[in-house]
Enzyme design. Structure first.
Site, PDB file in Angstrom:
ATOM      1  CD  GLN B 259      43.968  40.711 -10.084  1.00 50.07           C
ATOM      2  OE1 GLN B 259      44.502  41.669 -10.958  1.00 50.07           O
ATOM      3  NE2 GLN B 259      44.891  40.303  -9.483  1.00 50.07           N
ATOM      4  CG  HIS B 262      45.546  35.838 -11.456  1.00 52.42           C
ATOM      5  ND1 HIS B 262      46.483  35.319 -12.189  1.00 52.42           N
ATOM      6  CD2 HIS B 262      45.572  37.183 -11.843  1.00 52.42           C
ATOM      7  CE1 HIS B 262      47.189  36.245 -12.634  1.00 52.42           C
ATOM      8  NE2 HIS B 262      46.472  37.312 -12.652  1.00 52.42           N
ATOM      9  CD  GLU B 327      49.215  41.870  -7.742  1.00 51.91           C
ATOM     10  OE1 GLU B 327      48.363  41.521  -7.389  1.00 51.91           O
ATOM     11  OE2 GLU B 327      50.352  41.108  -8.135  1.00 51.91           O
ATOM     12  CG  HIS B 328      47.336  44.773 -10.738  1.00 55.78           C
ATOM     13  ND1 HIS B 328      47.065  43.504 -10.029  1.00 55.78           N
ATOM     14  CD2 HIS B 328      48.638  44.613 -11.254  1.00 55.78           C
ATOM     15  CE1 HIS B 328      47.855  42.485 -10.572  1.00 55.78           C
ATOM     16  NE2 HIS B 328      49.019  43.361 -11.021  1.00 55.78           N
ATOM     17  CG  ASP B 361      48.996  40.768 -15.738  1.00 52.15           C
ATOM     18  OD1 ASP B 361      49.524  41.406 -14.843  1.00 52.15           O
ATOM     19  OD2 ASP B 361      47.612  40.448 -15.842  1.00 52.15           O
ATOM     20  CG  HIS B 420      83.917  51.498  17.730  1.00 53.80           C
ATOM     21  ND1 HIS B 420      84.003  50.104  18.281  1.00 53.80           N
ATOM     22  CD2 HIS B 420      83.211  51.409  16.550  1.00 53.80           C
ATOM     23  CE1 HIS B 420      83.167  49.427  17.620  1.00 53.80           C
ATOM     24  NE2 HIS B 420      82.617  50.046  16.332  1.00 53.80           N
TER      25      HIS B 420
END
Lengths: 433, 433
Positions: B259, B262, B327-328, B361, B420
């Site tokens: 991670q 990245h 996220e993960h 991934d 209406h």
């Protein structure tokens, strides 16, 4: 007087493109003001809410309190007629039944290589609902926003509503109560959105904010997006009616005006293959207009944005309808079902002469929060999924990793992400691969 | 060196809140620049693309053409190894199988009052895919964005990719080709987003834009939202690992670093109930770091944003994990399945020691485009629904309208929307109601 277009005319494409390109959303650029308000609420919390409410809503929150009390809600309900409350209850029940059918399934499966995959849906923890105050106070909108959240299982729903001069429509509070909302704050504008997104001493922050509002509210929602989720940014509303000679011109005219009365930037369009129906509808619109309470708004909308388009056949209307991608699409013609099956872009489709769009606004059961301004090309009306999120699930055992791990190492290395590759290869090595 | 927190310590809540509140996304404010670029592309079309590409990507589009030719794509594919292409094919096939299961059902039913309700799903007509160029060229990302669009039935997918100095990663073009993309343009940045949203002579406009990008791309996507749909605005990536004494510290360390490599604002967090595992993982991270190709990036991320949190039991980790909303999320512990069933907020859950996040991934099959920066509280990873929209359907006959129309009239009048109400009552009157 709405403009008339003939799809057979040589300049039609030009005129139709101009119609599509019309800027109806003339919202002022309030972004700088909104940024300052949000920053102030983040910095000063409740004190900022008190100041802005004094300035914009002419109300002293230090006296009234920020939260609306249970007694006030009950009292408001007491001021509604039984007929109104019954209508609310019918609407709510029907909306709940429809949205119950939107609950998605979890999934878990094992593939031939032994990899387990799936997903799990869970409700969003807390949701903030913005409800406009003043003249645009719509109890139906409370039901439409709350019902799918309740069906999704959202445990906390906090509602904010501005109360100009201390006033709030009793039926709005009654709708909130009947829909199961217990947490209501009398704040509005960008300051309310900021409070929901970042929290104050009185208002705990939420995870997502939904509900319509003016230009300040829309700009604030755009700004806090990311900090919290938001629903769509609603633009001016529109209806498109496809009708043939079987349609009742008086009813079509009423439906066009039901849209036009929303606000001056609403848009009502009729496409028909029958020139005499077109004439009759236009005449009926003029007749109806004279006796409408919201005469001026509806007249302005019809004059500035209304359109009647003549086509050779309703089949020719389909590509036009898909380009318009209307929020509401009424099909009032012989083969309405066949047309409905071919339409690609529409927020909601109303089939046949006995389904005026207003039924969907209130008691049909489907949601009236729908994509506007051509966004039905890429988005959908509010629904249960908007209040859920999905976690995907992946599970390998040693054998499964052995089967697919090598490809992951190859791709990780190809992307230059060698730590990615290593996190897989270190396991493969232990398995003797 | 990552910070260490002890959930039993008196100042834990304060430190944990600070960790959650950390601003990792230090993107510069490029909004004014982006606005100017978009306006210019709207005004000058292809000529603007040529100018910006010359300036930012050092490439002359007048020579190369804006579109990437089929011959170029085929030639790029020829430069990839068989092993790489096989890995791409395995990944694509697995991603397609997983996403096929996300196709939603249409619905149509008639309720006890005779009202017909339902909805129809249709694919978005055209989608633009932004693919970053240069060092962050990820073929896996092409597959992850294209596969759900293809499964949804999107008929046109236009890909844009910047080619700094004329270069584009061959495997990116190969991935596009194998995923079935035939329309690729060598433009990037805000100018590419503008071209997709508004169209130029060469690039026809799309209905929705997806795919990751730098600060300029993100700001441009925010700006064109409304004109077209967009996917999420991706923030810096993160992993949270919950591990107990059964975990292999060397593997956990590798996953944390996968991670961290990245980018410098990525975040890796370990929560464990085993202090000696924590020590072993921290030591293993230092060992791994020495031999990583992306050593500097991973070191900076681990130093600035990494965290190791000691809890009394993994049950105590659940509320922390939901607040982090990673996220993960890797669950590497004895009762991983039981924990997975209790987690509320996570983009993707990786169950057990043989499921490193990197499998997701590339080749697991689930989507790697996932909600970042705590947005798993309110949103989900990319999926087939992101490429579909739903039109709701409502159909009353005379009897059904008679049953529910009165309530609609009541609510329309209560809201002051008399047109209406009239659109319904005019029909009820004809039915003698």
């Amino acid at each position: 007087m709405a403009q008339r277009l003939d799809a057979q005319a040589p300049d039609f494409e030009e005129k139709f493109s101009a119609l599509l390109g019309q800027k109806r959303d003339l919202a002022p650029d309030v972004d700088a003001t909104v940024k300052a308000i949000i920053d102030d609420v983040v910095a000063r919390g409740d004190a900022a809410l008190v100041d802005y409410s004094r300035r914009f809503d002419r109300i002293d929150l230090e006296k009234s309190g920020i939260a609306v009390s249970k007694a006030e809600i009950a009292s408001a309900e007491g001021r509604c007629s039984k007929e109104q409350l019954d209508a609310l209850d019918l609407a709510l029940e029907r909306i709940l039944v429809f949205h119950e059918k939107q609950r998605p399934q979890d999934l878990r499966f094992t593939d031939p290589l032994g990899v387990e995959l799936g997903w799990r849906w869970t409700p969003i923890d807390s949701v903030g609902l913005y409800v406009p105050g003043g003249t645009a106070a719509y109890p139906s909108s409370v039901l439409m926003n709350v019902a799918p959240a309740k069906v999704a299982g959202v445990s906390r729903i906090a509602m904010v509503v501005p109360t100009p001069g201390g006033e709030v429509a009793p039926l709005v509070l009654a709708a909130a109560k009947r829909a199961g909302i217990e947490e209501i704050y009398r704040v509005g504008g960008a300051q309310a959105v900021a409070a929901l997104a970042y929290g104050t001493k009185t208002i705990a922050p939420v995870d997502k904010i939904v509900g319509p509002g003016n230009a300040y509210v829309a700009a604030a929602k755009r700004r806090v997006f990311g900090q919290v989720g938001i629903d769509m940014i609603a633009g001016p509303s529109e209806v498109l009616i496809l009708a043939d000679s079987s349609a009742n011109p008086d009813w079509i005219a009423a439906d066009l005006l039901a849209q036009a009365e929303h606000d001056e930037s609403a848009q009502s369009i009729l496409i028909t293959d029958d020139a005499s129906l077109a004439d009759a509808v236009v005449a009926a619109v003029e007749r109806h207009l004279k006796t409408l309470t919201r005469h001026e708004i509806a007249s302005a909308s019809w004059r500035d944005y209304g359109a009647v388009i003549l086509v050779r056949s309703l089949a020719d209307a389909l590509p036009l309808a898909d380009r318009i991608a209307a929020e509401h699409l009424e099909l009032v013609c012989e083969d309405a079902e066949a047309l409905a099956a071919k339409i690609k872009n529409a927020g909601a489709i109303f089939v046949g002469g006995y389904t005026p769009e207003a039924i969907g606004d209130y008691v049909g059961g489907s949601n009236h929060v729908l994509p506007t301004a051509r966004s039905a090309r890429f988005s959908s009306g509010l629904n249960v999924l908007d209040f859920l999120k999905r976690s995907s699930i992946l599970k390998c055992d040693a054998e499964a990793l052995r089967a697919i791990g090598g490809a992951a190492v190859t791709l990780g290395e190809a992307e230059g992400l060698t730590a990615h590759a290593r996190s897989v290869s270190i396991r493969l090595n232990s398995l003797g691969v």
